[in-house]
Write a protein that holds these residues in place. Structure first.
Motif, PDB file in Angstrom:
ATOM      1  N   GLU A 148       0.834  -1.204   0.000  1.00 31.18           N
ATOM      2  CA  GLU A 148       0.000   0.000   0.000  1.00 31.18           C
ATOM      3  C   GLU A 148       0.869   1.254   0.000  1.00 31.18           C
ATOM      4  N   LEU A 149       1.964   1.226   0.728  1.00 30.89           N
ATOM      5  CA  LEU A 149       2.913   2.339   0.721  1.00 30.89           C
ATOM      6  C   LEU A 149       3.522   2.519  -0.674  1.00 30.89           C
ATOM      7  N   LEU A 153       2.113   1.725  -3.436  1.00 28.92           N
ATOM      8  CA  LEU A 153       1.050   2.308  -4.265  1.00 28.92           C
ATOM      9  C   LEU A 153       0.985   3.817  -4.061  1.00 28.92           C
ATOM     10  N   GLN A 154       1.068   4.267  -2.824  1.00 30.79           N
ATOM     11  CA  GLN A 154       1.041   5.711  -2.556  1.00 30.79           C
ATOM     12  C   GLN A 154       2.247   6.409  -3.177  1.00 30.79           C
ATOM     13  N   GLN A 155       3.396   5.774  -3.107  1.00 23.39           N
ATOM     14  CA  GLN A 155       4.590   6.347  -3.739  1.00 23.39           C
ATOM     15  C   GLN A 155       4.406   6.432  -5.252  1.00 23.39           C
ATOM     16  N   SER A 156       3.794   5.419  -5.831  1.00 19.73           N
ATOM     17  CA  SER A 156       3.550   5.417  -7.279  1.00 19.73           C
ATOM     18  C   SER A 156       2.602   6.547  -7.652  1.00 19.73           C
ATOM     19  N   LYS A 157       1.577   6.771  -6.846  1.00 23.85           N
ATOM     20  CA  LYS A 157       0.646   7.870  -7.101  1.00 23.85           C
ATOM     21  C   LYS A 157       1.375   9.211  -7.015  1.00 23.85           C
ATOM     22  N   SER A 158       2.226   9.334  -6.028  1.00 21.94           N
ATOM     23  CA  SER A 158       3.005  10.563  -5.864  1.00 21.94           C
ATOM     24  C   SER A 158       3.937  10.774  -7.066  1.00 21.94           C
ATOM     25  N   GLU A 214       1.996  11.964 -10.081  1.00 21.86           N
ATOM     26  CA  GLU A 214       1.654  13.386  -9.973  1.00 21.86           C
ATOM     27  C   GLU A 214       2.864  14.258 -10.302  1.00 21.86           C
ATOM     28  N   GLU A 224      12.033  10.753  -5.555  1.00 19.13           N
ATOM     29  CA  GLU A 224      11.003   9.818  -5.094  1.00 19.13           C
ATOM     30  C   GLU A 224      11.307   8.409  -5.592  1.00 19.13           C
ATOM     31  N   LEU A 254      -3.300  -4.558  -5.467  1.00 21.01           N
ATOM     32  CA  LEU A 254      -2.327  -3.481  -5.306  1.00 21.01           C
ATOM     33  C   LEU A 254      -1.298  -3.484  -6.435  1.00 21.01           C
ATOM     34  N   GLN A 285      -2.699  -2.040  -9.639  1.00 22.55           N
ATOM     35  CA  GLN A 285      -2.758  -0.576  -9.589  1.00 22.55           C
ATOM     36  C   GLN A 285      -1.371   0.034  -9.741  1.00 22.55           C
TER      37      GLN A 285
END
Length: 127
Positions: free
Chosen positions: A12-13, A15-20, A23, A36, A67, A70
Motif C-alpha cells: 500500500e505504501l 502504491l502511494q509512492q507510485s501515485k506521488s 503526480e 522519489e 495493489l 494498480q
C-alpha cells in the motif's frame, strides 16, 4: 499473519509512492520524481526481503494482486511521461547542436576582418 499485514501495508505504501510519482511526472517535476524514485527503490528492496520471509493467506494474496495491478498501471503512465520527456530533451539537444553549428558556421572570423581591412588599405594606397 502479522507479517502478512506488514507486507500488504508495504505494498500500500508502494502504491502511494507510485501515485506521488505519477503526480510529479504530470507536473514535470523531474528532479523530485527522481528523488522519489530513489526512495522507492530502497523501499522495494525492503519489500523484496520481507516478501521472502512471509507467506500470505488467500485474502492477503488477493489484496496483493489488486495493489500490484494498480501499481503497474501507474508505472505504465509514469513511463509514458518519461518517454515524452526523453523525446523532448532529445529535440532540445538536437536544436542546440544545430544552433551551435549555425553559430560556428556564420560567426565572423577575427582574422578575416583583419585581412579585409588590410586589403582595403592596400587598395587605397595606405600603409
Amino acid at each position: 499473519m502479522q507479517g502478512g499485514q506488514q507486507l500488504i501495508a508495504s505494498y500500500e505504501l508502494l502504491l502511494q509512492q507510485s501515485k506521488s510519482m505519477l503526480e510529479l511526472a504530470r507536473r514535470g517535476d523531474w528532479a523530485a520524481l527522481l528523488q522519489e524514485k530513489s526512495c522507492g527503490l530502497v523501499d522495494a528492496e525492503s519489500l523484496r526481503q520481507l516478501e521472502a520471509r512471509v507467506s500470505l493467506g488467500q485474502q492477503e494474496q488477493l489484496r496483493k494482486v489488486e495493489l500490484l495491478e494498480q501499481i503497474l498501471a501507474l508505472d505504465a503512465e509514469i513511463h509514458t511521461h518519461l518517454l515524452a520527456r526523453r523525446d523532448e530533451l532529445g529535440r532540445l539537444i538536437l536544436n542546440s547542436r544545430r544552433q551551435h553549428e549555425l553559430n560556428r558556421t556564420y560567426r565572423p572570423v577575427v582574422g578575416a576582418a583583419l585581412v579585409y581591412q588590410a586589403a582595403d588599405r592596400f587598395d587605397k594606397g595606405l600603409p
